[in-house]
Design a protein around this motif. Structure first.
Motif: not given
Length: 296
Positions: A1-4, A76-78, A156-170
């Motif tokens: 898996m490509k891990v960052i 394209d991280a896993d 976080y896996n790839k699905k979470v990275l794709k579907e969840v976009t954080p918006s809170e700045y703090g």
């Protein structure tokens, strides 16, 4: 898996080099979000061989996490592992954080300070109280009960990275991600970690941090569950108001006098209850319309 391994960093020149050096024992890609630091954080990270994304000005911890999510998707991280740059997290715990995602057991893994009883006793008391309060508020809107909602050590896996976009700045981004991921049906798992508090490495004021996170959590709960957040208190205030109004009417019938204090409480409670109930209905309708348009 490509891990960052992603590190949000703001003015961490004292810790960033040693943190990256410890992480380099792994073969994972290290990405540092330099959040508008006024010191040498970004330069040191680049010289250490990390991939650095710079913010022109300090935007906040949440903005740093969002940038790391975006960069992980670009690469394209896993899997993305968020890791504090201040030296509080141990690299020895990374494998335990990663394993449940590698085995397909979870989509999000949270490193909890409170599953390790030895570490639990090392957490400063004021932090423990604040974290417990925030975690209980967060758990009120989730199906999965967690012990440490404010841990920044996560995977976080790839699905979470794709579907969840954080918006809170703090600092409220930690609870925002949990609430959004829970709504999307992602699987959670907590694993014990050990935190190093020597030297008071945290740069966040505990009072402002706590207030910011609680307000942020309440905001997201009110959006996700408006009927519960506004509707239940609204009905309670309406019931209280009706009780005092009936009391006022009964007292007037018996004495032909209006008890001012009781009647004012009744009127005030009914007005507040009506406002909360209407807010619940309107926000619920608005949120559903937005979701329907978004799904189309």
């Amino acid at each position: 898996m490509k891990v960052i391994i992603g590190l949000p960093a703001f003015n961490e020149e004292k810790n960033i080099a040693s943190t990256i050096a410890k992480l380099q024992k792994f073969s994972y890609t290290i990405v540092v979000c330099n959040d508008g630091s006024s010191d040498m954080t970004g330069t040191i990270a680049e010289k250490m061989g990390a991939l650095v994304v710079n913010h022109q000005k300090n935007l906040g911890y949440g903005a740093g996490i969002r940038t790391l999510f975006t960069k992980a998707k670009e690469l394209d991280a896993d899997m993305l592992v968020t890791f504090d740059a201040d030296g509080q997290h141990r690299v020895e715990d990374i494998e335990n954080i990663i394993r449940p995602i590698e085995t397909g057991e979870a989509d999000i893994v949270i490193g909890s300070r409170f599953l390790n009883k030895t570490n639990d006793t090392n957490v400063p008391k004021y932090r423990k109280i604040g974290i417990k309060v925030i975690t209980n508020v967060t758990n009120s809107s989730m199906n999965f009960k967690i012990s440490d909602s404010q841990s920044g050590f996560r995977a976080y896996n790839k699905k979470v990275l794709k579907e969840v976009t954080p918006s809170e700045y703090g600092m409220g981004v930690s609870t925002e991600i949990l609430i959004k991921a829970n709504k999307s049906g992602f699987r959670f798992k907590e694993v014990p970690i050990t935190i190093l508090y020597e030297g008071e490495t945290s740069t966040h004021n505990p009072v402002s941090h706590g207030v910011s996170v609680i307000l942020s959590t309440m905001k997201f709960i009110s959006i996700e569950h408006p009927l519960k957040f506004y509707g239940i208190p609204g009905m309670v205030f309406l019931a209280i108001g009706l009780f005092f109004i009936v009391w006022t009417i009964q007292a007037f019938t018996a004495t032909r006098q209006i008890i001012t204090n009781i009647s004012l409480i009744g009127i005030g409670a009914i007005i507040l209850g009506t406002m909360l109930t209407m807010t619940a209905i309107l926000l619920y309708s608005l949120v559903n319309v937005v979701r329907e348009r978004h799904s189309d």
